[in-house]
Design a protein around this motif. Structure first.
Motif, PDB file in Angstrom:
ATOM      1  N   VAL A  62       0.517  -0.897   0.076  1.00 58.94           N
ATOM      2  CA  VAL A  62      -0.095   0.354  -0.261  1.00 58.94           C
ATOM      3  C   VAL A  62       1.278   1.188  -0.152  1.00 58.94           C
ATOM      4  O   VAL A  62       0.183   2.361  -0.508  1.00 58.94           O
ATOM      5  N   ILE A  63       1.860   0.784   0.901  1.00 59.27           N
ATOM      6  CA  ILE A  63       2.561   1.747   0.867  1.00 59.27           C
ATOM      7  C   ILE A  63       3.735   2.946  -0.278  1.00 59.27           C
ATOM      8  O   ILE A  63       3.105   3.809  -1.030  1.00 59.27           O
ATOM      9  N   PHE A  64       3.735   1.447  -1.695  1.00 58.41           N
ATOM     10  CA  PHE A  64       4.471   1.625  -2.844  1.00 58.41           C
ATOM     11  C   PHE A  64       3.445   1.827  -3.668  1.00 58.41           C
ATOM     12  O   PHE A  64       3.641   2.815  -4.685  1.00 58.41           O
ATOM     13  N   GLY A  65       2.168   1.992  -3.640  1.00 58.48           N
ATOM     14  CA  GLY A  65       0.929   1.829  -4.042  1.00 58.48           C
ATOM     15  C   GLY A  65       1.243   3.740  -4.053  1.00 58.48           C
ATOM     16  O   GLY A  65       0.632   4.637  -4.776  1.00 58.48           O
ATOM     17  N   GLY A  66       1.047   4.070  -2.997  1.00 60.55           N
ATOM     18  CA  GLY A  66       0.869   5.743  -2.379  1.00 60.55           C
ATOM     19  C   GLY A  66       2.003   6.051  -3.191  1.00 60.55           C
ATOM     20  O   GLY A  66       1.648   7.584  -3.733  1.00 60.55           O
ATOM     21  N   MET A  67       2.758   5.354  -2.982  1.00 60.75           N
ATOM     22  CA  MET A  67       4.293   6.362  -3.475  1.00 60.75           C
ATOM     23  C   MET A  67       3.513   6.240  -5.480  1.00 60.75           C
ATOM     24  O   MET A  67       4.338   7.751  -5.888  1.00 60.75           O
ATOM     25  N   ALA A  68       3.158   5.606  -6.249  1.00 60.40           N
ATOM     26  CA  ALA A  68       2.818   5.400  -7.324  1.00 60.40           C
ATOM     27  C   ALA A  68       1.810   6.700  -7.198  1.00 60.40           C
ATOM     28  O   ALA A  68       2.209   7.070  -8.847  1.00 60.40           O
ATOM     29  N   VAL A  69       1.836   7.186  -6.732  1.00 61.08           N
ATOM     30  CA  VAL A  69       0.141   7.676  -6.902  1.00 61.08           C
ATOM     31  C   VAL A  69       0.808   9.344  -7.277  1.00 61.08           C
ATOM     32  O   VAL A  69       0.435   9.718  -8.214  1.00 61.08           O
ATOM     33  N   TRP A  70       1.668   8.984  -5.636  1.00 55.68           N
ATOM     34  CA  TRP A  70       2.271  11.128  -6.248  1.00 55.68           C
ATOM     35  C   TRP A  70       3.481  10.180  -6.842  1.00 55.68           C
ATOM     36  O   TRP A  70       3.745  12.018  -7.292  1.00 55.68           O
ATOM     37  N   ALA A  71       3.947   8.963  -7.945  1.00 59.87           N
ATOM     38  CA  ALA A  71       4.820   9.580  -9.168  1.00 59.87           C
ATOM     39  C   ALA A  71       3.919   9.854 -10.060  1.00 59.87           C
ATOM     40  O   ALA A  71       4.834  10.479 -11.318  1.00 59.87           O
ATOM     41  N   THR A  72       2.663  10.412  -9.996  1.00 63.03           N
ATOM     42  CA  THR A  72       2.492  10.261 -11.583  1.00 63.03           C
ATOM     43  C   THR A  72       2.056  12.344 -11.916  1.00 63.03           C
ATOM     44  O   THR A  72       1.861  12.952 -13.435  1.00 63.03           O
ATOM     45  N   GLU A  73       2.856  12.358 -10.924  1.00 63.37           N
ATOM     46  CA  GLU A  73       2.859  14.242 -10.528  1.00 63.37           C
ATOM     47  C   GLU A  73       4.588  14.238  -9.814  1.00 63.37           C
ATOM     48  O   GLU A  73       5.173  15.788  -9.806  1.00 63.37           O
ATOM     49  N   PHE A  74       4.882  13.840  -9.001  1.00 64.02           N
ATOM     50  CA  PHE A  74       6.476  14.741  -8.575  1.00 64.02           C
ATOM     51  C   PHE A  74       7.468  13.892  -8.872  1.00 64.02           C
ATOM     52  O   PHE A  74       7.344  12.714  -8.581  1.00 64.02           O
ATOM     53  N   VAL A  75       8.476  14.726  -9.622  1.00 66.30           N
ATOM     54  CA  VAL A  75       9.590  13.568  -9.769  1.00 66.30           C
ATOM     55  C   VAL A  75      10.492  12.780  -8.842  1.00 66.30           C
ATOM     56  O   VAL A  75      10.872  11.941  -9.072  1.00 66.30           O
ATOM     57  N   TRP A  76      10.103  13.610  -7.792  1.00 63.90           N
ATOM     58  CA  TRP A  76      10.901  12.735  -6.608  1.00 63.90           C
ATOM     59  C   TRP A  76      10.807  11.598  -6.631  1.00 63.90           C
ATOM     60  O   TRP A  76      11.411  10.854  -5.954  1.00 63.90           O
ATOM     61  N   ALA A  77       9.136  11.573  -6.311  1.00 67.27           N
ATOM     62  CA  ALA A  77       8.447   9.891  -6.309  1.00 67.27           C
ATOM     63  C   ALA A  77       9.042   9.545  -7.352  1.00 67.27           C
ATOM     64  O   ALA A  77       8.911   8.336  -6.937  1.00 67.27           O
ATOM     65  N   GLN A  78       9.151   9.541  -8.521  1.00 67.44           N
ATOM     66  CA  GLN A  78       9.403   9.173  -9.691  1.00 67.44           C
ATOM     67  C   GLN A  78      11.028   8.422  -9.876  1.00 67.44           C
ATOM     68  O   GLN A  78      10.731   7.340 -10.095  1.00 67.44           O
ATOM     69  N   ARG A  79      11.585   9.611  -8.831  1.00 68.23           N
ATOM     70  CA  ARG A  79      12.726   8.855  -8.213  1.00 68.23           C
ATOM     71  C   ARG A  79      13.167   8.186  -7.846  1.00 68.23           C
ATOM     72  O   ARG A  79      13.940   6.695  -7.840  1.00 68.23           O
ATOM     73  N   VAL A  80      12.484   7.759  -6.982  1.00 65.44           N
ATOM     74  CA  VAL A  80      12.469   6.413  -5.104  1.00 65.44           C
ATOM     75  C   VAL A  80      11.840   6.041  -6.116  1.00 65.44           C
ATOM     76  O   VAL A  80      12.193   4.503  -6.198  1.00 65.44           O
ATOM     77  N   LEU A  81      10.950   5.602  -7.468  1.00 62.60           N
ATOM     78  CA  LEU A  81      10.611   4.486  -7.674  1.00 62.60           C
ATOM     79  C   LEU A  81      11.345   3.388  -8.335  1.00 62.60           C
ATOM     80  O   LEU A  81      10.872   2.388  -9.034  1.00 62.60           O
ATOM     81  N   ARG A  82      12.304   4.297  -9.462  1.00 67.38           N
ATOM     82  CA  ARG A  82      12.872   3.756  -9.583  1.00 67.38           C
ATOM     83  C   ARG A  82      13.984   3.311  -9.294  1.00 67.38           C
ATOM     84  O   ARG A  82      14.380   2.093  -9.745  1.00 67.38           O
ATOM     85  N   TRP A  83      14.690   3.981  -8.072  1.00 68.48           N
ATOM     86  CA  TRP A  83      15.484   2.669  -7.726  1.00 68.48           C
ATOM     87  C   TRP A  83      15.210   1.617  -6.936  1.00 68.48           C
ATOM     88  O   TRP A  83      15.967   0.897  -7.068  1.00 68.48           O
ATOM     89  N   THR A  84      13.674   1.862  -6.532  1.00 70.15           N
ATOM     90  CA  THR A  84      13.081   1.218  -5.334  1.00 70.15           C
ATOM     91  C   THR A  84      13.436  -0.130  -6.856  1.00 70.15           C
ATOM     92  O   THR A  84      13.933  -1.400  -6.755  1.00 70.15           O
ATOM     93  N   ARG A  85      12.741  -0.068  -8.344  1.00 70.69           N
ATOM     94  CA  ARG A  85      12.478  -0.822  -9.169  1.00 70.69           C
ATOM     95  C   ARG A  85      14.102  -1.325  -9.509  1.00 70.69           C
ATOM     96  O   ARG A  85      14.298  -2.602  -9.396  1.00 70.69           O
ATOM     97  N   ARG A  86      14.752  -0.997  -9.699  1.00 73.50           N
ATOM     98  CA  ARG A  86      16.477  -1.165  -9.145  1.00 73.50           C
ATOM     99  C   ARG A  86      16.947  -2.768  -9.032  1.00 73.50           C
ATOM    100  O   ARG A  86      16.999  -3.203  -8.965  1.00 73.50           O
ATOM    101  N   LYS A  87      16.390  -1.613  -7.519  1.00 71.81           N
ATOM    102  CA  LYS A  87      16.901  -2.305  -6.316  1.00 71.81           C
ATOM    103  C   LYS A  87      16.406  -4.077  -6.152  1.00 71.81           C
ATOM    104  O   LYS A  87      17.107  -5.163  -5.810  1.00 71.81           O
ATOM    105  N   VAL A  88      15.027  -3.895  -6.294  1.00 76.40           N
ATOM    106  CA  VAL A  88      13.774  -4.996  -6.036  1.00 76.40           C
ATOM    107  C   VAL A  88      14.745  -6.078  -7.186  1.00 76.40           C
ATOM    108  O   VAL A  88      14.844  -7.414  -7.027  1.00 76.40           O
TER     109      VAL A  88
END
Length: 131
Positions: A62-88
């Motif tokens: 659910v937390i990563f789902g909220g980050m995905a919602v934020w990533a639709t608008e905010f660059v910092w959230a997009q970078r966090v999700l990209r970093w998380t995707r690479r690490k996973v």
């Protein structure tokens, strides 16, 4: 003659920035309201995930789902999700390595044998409590 790729760009290759509809991005006040709405919805989803962490339920999901919602608008959230995707992806690749899987299997078997020995020693020393 060069061939060009006809495949669509992958999500991680898309440029960073707002994914708001063009009509929203053209009007500054509407875009500000859009960003505020996305922030509030994302915050509610992330807060729900934080509440679910100690409870039974998919808190991190659910937390990563909220980050995905934020990533639709905010660059910092997009970078966090990209970093998380690479690490996973990296951790998954390492976990599926046959040598690591074999080592983990050996560790689990040793742990189970030790736990069974501990339970056996306890039952031998104190017996089984029955009602």
């Amino acid at each position: 003659m060069s061939r060009t790729s006809t495949t669509a760009p992958r999500k991680r290759d898309l440029p960073l920035g707002s994914r708001a509809p063009r009509v929203v991005r053209r009007t500054p006040l509407l875009h500000l309201l859009w960003k505020a709405g996305v922030f509030v919805v994302g915050a509610v989803v992330v807060a729900t995930g934080i509440v679910l962490l100690p409870l039974p339920g998919p808190g991190w999901l659910v937390i990563f789902g909220g980050m995905a919602v934020w990533a639709t608008e905010f660059v910092w959230a997009q970078r966090v999700l990209r970093w998380t995707r690479r690490k996973v992806t990296e951790v998954t690749r390492r976990a599926l390595d046959p040598r690591v899987r074999r080592r983990n299997s050996v560790i689990v078997v040793i742990g189970l044998v030790l736990a069974a020995g501990g339970v056996g020693a306890y039952v031998w020393r104190f017996g089984v409590f029955t009602l």
